[in-house]
Design an enzyme around this catalytic site. Structure first.
Site, PDB file in Angstrom:
ATOM      1  N   ASP A   1       0.891  -1.202  -0.051  1.00 31.08           N
ATOM      2  CA  ASP A   1       0.109  -0.053   0.007  1.00 31.08           C
ATOM      3  C   ASP A   1       0.926   1.066   0.037  1.00 31.08           C
ATOM      4  O   ASP A   1       1.624   1.386   1.015  1.00 31.08           O
ATOM      5  CB  ASP A   1      -0.954  -0.108   1.206  1.00 31.08           C
ATOM      6  CG  ASP A   1      -1.809   0.887   1.387  1.00 31.08           C
ATOM      7  OD1 ASP A   1      -2.067   1.832   0.132  1.00 31.08           O
ATOM      8  OD2 ASP A   1      -2.622   1.061   2.457  1.00 31.08           O
TER       9      ASP A   1
ATOM     10  N   ASP B   1      -2.943   2.380  -5.746  1.00 28.96           N
ATOM     11  CA  ASP B   1      -1.810   2.430  -5.172  1.00 28.96           C
ATOM     12  C   ASP B   1      -1.959   1.405  -3.942  1.00 28.96           C
ATOM     13  O   ASP B   1      -1.241   1.488  -3.044  1.00 28.96           O
ATOM     14  CB  ASP B   1      -1.946   3.834  -4.353  1.00 28.96           C
ATOM     15  CG  ASP B   1      -2.939   3.659  -3.234  1.00 28.96           C
ATOM     16  OD1 ASP B   1      -4.194   3.188  -3.420  1.00 28.96           O
ATOM     17  OD2 ASP B   1      -2.609   4.005  -1.987  1.00 28.96           O
ATOM     18  N   GLU B   2      -2.701   0.107  -4.301  1.00 24.82           N
ATOM     19  CA  GLU B   2      -2.795  -1.045  -3.458  1.00 24.82           C
ATOM     20  C   GLU B   2      -2.668  -2.173  -4.176  1.00 24.82           C
ATOM     21  O   GLU B   2      -3.600  -2.491  -5.122  1.00 24.82           O
ATOM     22  CB  GLU B   2      -3.849  -1.046  -2.626  1.00 24.82           C
ATOM     23  CG  GLU B   2      -3.955  -0.917  -1.299  1.00 24.82           C
ATOM     24  CD  GLU B   2      -5.154  -0.816  -0.642  1.00 24.82           C
ATOM     25  OE1 GLU B   2      -5.732  -1.669  -0.260  1.00 24.82           O
ATOM     26  OE2 GLU B   2      -5.840   0.292  -0.803  1.00 24.82           O
TER      27      GLU B   2
HETATM   28 MG   LIG Z   1      -2.511   3.917   0.264  1.00 29.15          MG
END
Ligand SMILES: [Mg+2]
Length: 362
Positions: free
Chosen positions: A10, A105-106
Site C-alpha cells: 500500500d 496504489d494498493e
Molecule cells: Mg494507500
C-alpha cells in the site's frame, strides 16, 4: 496444504506523495488533493501533515479547510498517478505474476513458492519497498502474512514507510485483540450490528456461533465473518487478466435504414459496454463502431481520445460522429461498440466525477 505467502502493498498517501515529490514547495506542508475548497469537491488524498489536522479522504474540501485552514489545495493529476501506478505494477511483476491490484496504489501479491530473496516473503516485501523508493521516490508500506485479510491488516500496522508480519503462530492472538471494525470485509453497518449485540473484538466474534452470524448477515457473509474470526481466509490472489477490449453487438430482427433507430441501438451498445467496463474497473481511450450491412459487408470506424472516456455519453458523442460518416444507403443488420486501449480505473479515478462539475477552469 502448503502455507501461502501473501504480501499486501500500500503506497503511503499516494496522490499527495506524488504531488509533494513533484513540487518541492509542497514538501513538509499540509497538502490536500481534491476539489475546490469553496465548491462541492471532496478530498481525494491528504498528506500526513494534513492528516494530523484530522483531514481524511472522502470528507468535503469545505470541511477539510475548516479543520486545516493553512492547507494547500491542489487538483488531482490522474494521468500522472496512473503512470506511476504502472511503474509500481511493473516492479511488483518482477517478484511474481500473481499480482491483484485493488486500486492505483494498493495490491496483493502471492509469492508462495518463489525462490528469490531466499524464499522469504519479508525480504521480498522489503526489496519491493526499496525498489519502489529508488525508482519512483515514493514510500510504501507492506504487510506479510499467510492470507489476504491478515496481510492487509498488517500493512497498516507500521504505516507509513513500514512493514509488519503476522505469522501463523501470532495470528490467533492478533485476531483476538483486533477491534471488529479493523477486519477487512466487515463494513460500518455490520460493525454496528455486531456492537449492538456486544461484539467488539475478534475474540468475541470468534465466540459467536456460526448460526448466529448466518442469522444476522445471511449465509455467505455470516460464514465469511466466522472464518475470518478464526484467521481463515481462502480467497485467492487473482492476477489481473489483461483485457484488450470490451464490446457488445446486436443483430436487428429486421434490417434498418432508419438513422434514429440505428443510432439508438448504437447508444444502447455503448452504455452496455461502458457499464461492463466500469464494473471491471477499467477505462478506455478508444471506441470502435462496427456496422454490418444487409449484404454482410462489414465496416469498423474508431476514434481515440487523449484521456479516458469518463462516461458512456462522452463515447456516444464520438459514435454519433463516426456513424455520420458511414454509408447511409445500405440497410443495416448489426451494430456493435467496442472499447479498447484499456487501463485500470481506480476507485479514486471514479471520484473524478465528483470534481468535474465544479468550474473546470479554476
Ligand atoms: Mg494507500
Amino acid at each position: 496444504m502448503t502455507q501461502r505467502k501473501i504480501i499486501h502493498l500500500d503506497m503511503d498517501a499516494f496522490f499527495a506523495s506524488v504531488e509533494q515529490r513533484d513540487n518541492p514547495a509542497y514538501r513538509g506542508k499540509p497538502l490536500i488533493v481534491g476539489g475546490d475548497p469553496n465548491g462541492r469537491g471532496v478530498v481525494a488524498a491528504a498528506s500526513y501533515e494534513a492528516r494530523a489536522f484530522g483531514v481524511r479522504s472522502a470528507i468535503s474540501c469545505y470541511e477539510a479547510k475548516k479543520r486545516c485552514p493553512d492547507a494547500i489545495f491542489v487538483r488531482p493529476r490522474f494521468e500522472v498517478y496512473r503512470a506511476v501506478s504502472q511503474e509500481i505494477r511493473a516492479i511488483m511483476g518482477e517478484l511474481t505474476e500473481l499480482v491483484e491490484p485493488l486500486s492505483l496504489d494498493e495490491a496483493y501479491l502471492d509469492v508462495t513458492g518463489k525462490t528469490a530473496h531466499q524464499g522469504s516473503a519479508t525480504l521480498m516485501a522489503n526489496w519491493l519497498r526499496t525498489a519502489i523508493y529508488e525508482r519512483t521516490g515514493l514510500t510504501a508500506s507492506a504487510g506479510v502474512s499467510f492470507n489476504k485479510m491478515l496481510a492487509k491488516i498488517a500493512s497498516d500496522i507500521n504505516k507509513p514507510n513500514g512493514i509488519a508480519i503476522i505469522t501463523p503462530a501470532q495470528a490467533q492472538d492478533f485476531i483476538a485483540a483486533l477491534p471488529i471494525e479493523r477486519f477487512h470485509g466487515i463494513g460500518k453497518a455490520s460493525a454496528k450490528r455486531l456492537h449492538d449485540i456486544g461484539v467488539t473484538t475478534g475474540d468475541e466474534l470468534r465466540k459467536l456461533p456460526l448460526a448466529t452470524l448466518v442469522d444476522l448477515f445471511g449465509q455467505k457473509r455470516g460464514q465469511f465473518y466466522h472464518q475470518i474470526a478464526h484467521g481463515i481466509d481462502d480467497r485467492a490472489v487473482k492476477a489481473e487478466r489483461v483485457r484488450k477490449s470490451i464490446g457488445t453487438e446486436i443483430t436487428f430482427s429486421e434490417n434498418s435504414l432508419n438513422d434514429d433507430f440505428i443510432l439508438g441501438k448504437i447508444y444502447e451498445q455503448a452504455f452496455e459496454a461502458f457499464g461492463e467496463m466500469s464494473a471491471k474497473e477499467l477505462c478506455a481511450t478508444t471506441v470502435t463502431l462496427k456496422i454490418k450491412y444487409a449484404n454482410f459487408n462489414q465496416i469498423t470506424r474508431s476514434h481515440t481520445v487523449k484521456t479516458p472516456f469518463k462516461n458512456a455519453n462522452a463515447a456516444a458523442l464520438w459514435l454519433k460522429e463516426l456513424y455520420a460518416h458511414t454509408d447511409k444507403h445500405l440497410p443495416v443488420r448489426l451494430v456493435g461498440v467496442t472499447f479498447s486501449h484499456l487501463s485500470p480505473a481506480s476507485v479514486a479515478y471514479r471520484q473524478l466525477d465528483l470534481f468535474e462539475w465544479e468550474n473546470k477552469s479554476a
